[in-house]
Write a protein that holds these residues in place. Structure first.
Motif, PDB file in Angstrom:
ATOM      1  N   ARG A 123      28.098 115.473  72.457  1.00  0.00           N
ATOM      2  CA  ARG A 123      27.701 114.207  71.839  1.00  0.00           C
ATOM      3  C   ARG A 123      28.579 113.888  70.627  1.00  0.00           C
ATOM      4  O   ARG A 123      28.967 112.736  70.417  1.00  0.00           O
ATOM      5  CB  ARG A 123      26.243 114.267  71.425  1.00  0.00           C
ATOM      6  N   GLY A 124      28.873 114.904  69.841  1.00  0.00           N
ATOM      7  CA  GLY A 124      29.759 114.686  68.687  1.00  0.00           C
ATOM      8  C   GLY A 124      31.148 114.266  69.122  1.00  0.00           C
ATOM      9  O   GLY A 124      31.760 113.372  68.518  1.00  0.00           O
ATOM     10  N   ARG A 125      31.674 114.884  70.170  1.00  0.00           N
ATOM     11  CA  ARG A 125      33.001 114.515  70.684  1.00  0.00           C
ATOM     12  C   ARG A 125      32.993 113.095  71.252  1.00  0.00           C
ATOM     13  O   ARG A 125      33.960 112.357  71.119  1.00  0.00           O
ATOM     14  CB  ARG A 125      33.443 115.495  71.778  1.00  0.00           C
ATOM     15  N   ARG A 126      31.881 112.720  71.881  1.00  0.00           N
ATOM     16  CA  ARG A 126      31.768 111.383  72.436  1.00  0.00           C
ATOM     17  C   ARG A 126      31.795 110.341  71.311  1.00  0.00           C
ATOM     18  O   ARG A 126      32.436 109.298  71.426  1.00  0.00           O
ATOM     19  CB  ARG A 126      30.477 111.268  73.239  1.00  0.00           C
ATOM     20  N   LYS A 127      31.084 110.632  70.209  1.00  0.00           N
ATOM     21  CA  LYS A 127      31.085 109.713  69.062  1.00  0.00           C
ATOM     22  C   LYS A 127      32.483 109.608  68.455  1.00  0.00           C
ATOM     23  O   LYS A 127      32.935 108.527  68.105  1.00  0.00           O
ATOM     24  CB  LYS A 127      30.086 110.172  68.006  1.00  0.00           C
ATOM     25  N   GLU A 128      33.154 110.750  68.308  1.00  0.00           N
ATOM     26  CA  GLU A 128      34.523 110.734  67.772  1.00  0.00           C
ATOM     27  C   GLU A 128      35.451 109.918  68.668  1.00  0.00           C
ATOM     28  O   GLU A 128      36.285 109.151  68.183  1.00  0.00           O
ATOM     29  CB  GLU A 128      35.054 112.169  67.651  1.00  0.00           C
ATOM     30  N   PHE A 129      35.299 110.067  69.973  1.00  0.00           N
ATOM     31  CA  PHE A 129      36.130 109.325  70.909  1.00  0.00           C
ATOM     32  C   PHE A 129      35.853 107.830  70.811  1.00  0.00           C
ATOM     33  O   PHE A 129      36.790 107.009  70.837  1.00  0.00           O
ATOM     34  CB  PHE A 129      35.895 109.834  72.334  1.00  0.00           C
ATOM     35  N   ALA A 130      34.562 107.469  70.700  1.00  0.00           N
ATOM     36  CA  ALA A 130      34.201 106.049  70.592  1.00  0.00           C
ATOM     37  C   ALA A 130      34.769 105.464  69.306  1.00  0.00           C
ATOM     38  O   ALA A 130      35.289 104.326  69.300  1.00  0.00           O
ATOM     39  CB  ALA A 130      32.690 105.886  70.641  1.00  0.00           C
ATOM     40  N   GLN A 131      34.724 106.206  68.207  1.00  0.00           N
ATOM     41  CA  GLN A 131      35.301 105.730  66.942  1.00  0.00           C
ATOM     42  C   GLN A 131      36.813 105.586  67.060  1.00  0.00           C
ATOM     43  O   GLN A 131      37.412 104.637  66.552  1.00  0.00           O
ATOM     44  CB  GLN A 131      34.936 106.673  65.796  1.00  0.00           C
ATOM     45  N   TRP A 132      37.456 106.510  67.737  1.00  0.00           N
ATOM     46  CA  TRP A 132      38.917 106.455  67.905  1.00  0.00           C
ATOM     47  C   TRP A 132      39.317 105.230  68.729  1.00  0.00           C
ATOM     48  O   TRP A 132      40.276 104.546  68.413  1.00  0.00           O
ATOM     49  CB  TRP A 132      39.368 107.749  68.574  1.00  0.00           C
ATOM     50  N   ILE A 133      38.530 104.952  69.793  1.00  0.00           N
ATOM     51  CA  ILE A 133      38.799 103.776  70.619  1.00  0.00           C
ATOM     52  C   ILE A 133      38.603 102.503  69.801  1.00  0.00           C
ATOM     53  O   ILE A 133      39.405 101.566  69.888  1.00  0.00           O
ATOM     54  CB  ILE A 133      37.896 103.772  71.871  1.00  0.00           C
ATOM     55  N   GLN A 134      37.541 102.464  68.983  1.00  0.00           N
ATOM     56  CA  GLN A 134      37.280 101.277  68.166  1.00  0.00           C
ATOM     57  C   GLN A 134      38.403 101.077  67.145  1.00  0.00           C
ATOM     58  O   GLN A 134      38.844  99.959  66.899  1.00  0.00           O
ATOM     59  CB  GLN A 134      35.928 101.388  67.454  1.00  0.00           C
TER      60      GLN A 134
END
Length: 142
Positions: A123-134
């Motif tokens: 879940r933490g990696r998913r949030k980091e990935f979503a922030q990176w995409i944004q």
């Protein structure tokens, strides 16, 4: 109950000591040194070469039974296993929070499992990935 258990344990020990001594004395008798004929029922690996009288065998079994009953009666009562109650009690106590051996930060016995370095937090990696995409999307618009 503890007195009864102690008496049963002592009786079991006395009977066992007597049975062992009787078996030893029986093995010294000249008639017990005569080899027994092989058994027609038992295989050769299970055939005993010593022929103990029935009273010594029964006394040994009775003493073992008495010792088992005495040990069971003298043991303390079993406590129910409730890990969630135990962990919650530890997390709420101030003393446990100060003990580092209880968990990684102290207090939480399961913190070591959640904070281990080799644990992959999806879940933490998913949030980091979503922030990176944004951030990438904002960077392309500018």
């Amino acid at each position: 109950m503890a007195v009864l258990a102690s008496v049963i344990n002592i009786l079991g020990m006395v009977f066992l000591a007597h049975a062992v001594y009787s078996a030893y004395e029986h093995s010294l008798l000249p008639s017990s040194s005569v080899p027994q004929p092989p058994s027609a029922i038992l295989p050769a690996a299970l055939d005993l070469r010593v022929n103990l009288p029935l009273d010594i065998t029964l006394e040994t079994l009775f003493s073992a039974f008495l010792l088992c009953v005495g040990v069971v009666l003298s043991s303390p009562g079993l406590k129910p296993i409730q890990w969630n109650a135990w962990a919650g009690k530890l997390e709420r106590s101030k003393e446990a929070r100060e003990i580092p051996e209880v968990g990684v930060g102290g207090g939480n016995p399961y913190a070591g499992l959640e904070e281990r370095p080799g644990f992959l937090d999806v879940r933490g990696r998913r949030k980091e990935f979503a922030q990176w995409i944004q951030q990438d999307a904002v960077g392309e618009k500018s």
